[in-house]
Design a protein around this motif. Sequence first.
Motif, PDB file in Angstrom:
ATOM      1  N   ASN B 214      58.488  28.987  33.341  1.00  0.00           N
ATOM      2  CA  ASN B 214      58.953  28.317  32.481  1.00  0.00           C
ATOM      3  C   ASN B 214      58.534  26.477  32.522  1.00  0.00           C
ATOM      4  N   LYS B 217      55.046  25.518  33.247  1.00  0.00           N
ATOM      5  CA  LYS B 217      54.032  25.781  32.121  1.00  0.00           C
ATOM      6  C   LYS B 217      54.761  24.509  31.290  1.00  0.00           C
ATOM      7  N   SER B 218      55.578  23.788  30.758  1.00  0.00           N
ATOM      8  CA  SER B 218      55.912  22.768  30.517  1.00  0.00           C
ATOM      9  C   SER B 218      55.236  21.239  31.361  1.00  0.00           C
ATOM     10  N   ARG B 221      51.606  21.370  30.837  1.00  0.00           N
ATOM     11  CA  ARG B 221      51.853  21.232  28.552  1.00  0.00           C
ATOM     12  C   ARG B 221      51.805  18.927  29.153  1.00  0.00           C
ATOM     13  N   ARG B 227      44.164  24.018  28.187  1.00  0.00           N
ATOM     14  CA  ARG B 227      45.477  25.277  27.920  1.00  0.00           C
ATOM     15  C   ARG B 227      45.645  27.078  29.001  1.00  0.00           C
ATOM     16  N   ARG B 231      47.554  28.852  31.059  1.00  0.00           N
ATOM     17  CA  ARG B 231      48.274  29.380  31.033  1.00  0.00           C
ATOM     18  C   ARG B 231      48.125  30.924  32.348  1.00  0.00           C
ATOM     19  N   ALA B 234      50.173  29.585  35.169  1.00  0.00           N
ATOM     20  CA  ALA B 234      51.679  29.295  34.339  1.00  0.00           C
ATOM     21  C   ALA B 234      51.970  31.700  34.651  1.00  0.00           C
ATOM     22  N   VAL B 235      50.561  32.218  34.435  1.00  0.00           N
ATOM     23  CA  VAL B 235      51.426  33.645  34.762  1.00  0.00           C
ATOM     24  C   VAL B 235      51.482  33.973  36.260  1.00  0.00           C
TER      25      VAL B 235
END
Lengths: 115, 339
Positions: B214, B217-218, B221, B227, B231, B234-235
């Motif tokens: 998490n 991902k932040s 970003r 994007r 993703r 992050a996965v």
Amino acid sequence: MTITDVVKILDGKLIAGDATSPRVVGAVVANDLMSDVLLSDYDDILLLTSLASDQAIRTAHIVGAMGVVIHNAKPLSETMIKVADDLAIPLVSSPLSKYDACVRLHDAFLAEERA
Amino acid sequence: MAEYSPVILKGQQTSDDEILAKTPLDEKALGGDSSVIIMELLQRFKVRDVMKRQIICVPRKATLREAQHILKENRISGLPVSENDRLYGIISVNDIINGLDGGWMDEPCEAHMSKNLVVLEAGMPLSFALRYFNNYTYGRFPVLDANRKLVGIISQRDVMRALLYELSVEIRKLERKTRPEAEGGGASETKKNFFRKEWAVVHNDLSRAGHAANSIKSLLRERKIDRSLIRRVAVAAYELEINICIHSHGGVLVLLIDDDAIRITAKDRGPGIADIEWACRDGTSTANDWIRSMGFGAGMGLSNSKRVADTFNIASEVGKYTIVECIFDIPKAAEPPQG
């Protein structure tokens, strides 16, 4: 269909997150296996799951979901609610079964399309 | 129709209680975000590496007044009562105060020493010592060897000093690793953008698992990365983090960003994978029911990570480690016309 609409359609309650979120449902994913959810390719997912744990919220954040619905009125832990608030993921609790929730959402989408 | 009211469970999830019971106190005390280096130091270092070996003792027949003088001269607050390396008790400042108060300063130590002793063994990991300092109010513990002989004494100050020294050594090593240009080497290869961050992942702590992914991902970003690329990264980060948490003895997740690529590396401390090809196949897993009840363990972790990455590397040695590296190429932005 925003998260407020989802709450209404599923007779649910918004437990965490912003009720005024403008994001709309792009796709509904109903699954209890988080690896499957991670594999999905849709944007703005509404995740329907009976997995009432932090992991459902964390997974939703990873795939950029617009909300999470825990069905069958499963008890929610305070830690799960906190994670949802921290990651700004709207969390809805619904008394419906997964099947009934899917049927209602499907009907609502059809009605939306006809309108 | 009665209004629907959801059930909210107070406190931690039930499974977390089991995890907390299993988690060593040093990990709890230091929090899940603690550096892997600290956790490793606490395991690698033994009590004997940190304890003081020169022990000032008194015999059983010494008087409390003699003990008081020894404490004062040596500026210490506890004194083992010992003869021929055998530990009989401890005289603390408190025993001296009681002696002054009660008027038995000329009586032998053996009559007033603390006999219910809590001791450490020289071969125990340092994490045990920390746990003892947390659980008991004593400022020091006598240290015995395997033959129950008194070989040292350890105080909180000894632990702090040893940890601070070792940490400064480790940090210096890290600085050299992450800033090679500062050492005068590899200047020509220096990339414009370089970012590295690492997260400790604790075995079985599913309440925190996913936290690193998490955060990754932040972080991505904030860097305004595409994007769909975020993703995918992050996965992979999430699957690998869950893998470390449920299958390994613990480890670390590392994010490395440079001009060309984003790298996610998951390193753990074992038990290793005997058949990597089998483990990378869809649907193969060694997960138990508890892991499945948390929504994982369907045998998709490694295959999912492989699927999303541009380059996937894995190495493992049974009983030692597993390292998984997922590399994601950053597409080159169209070059602005020159001139």
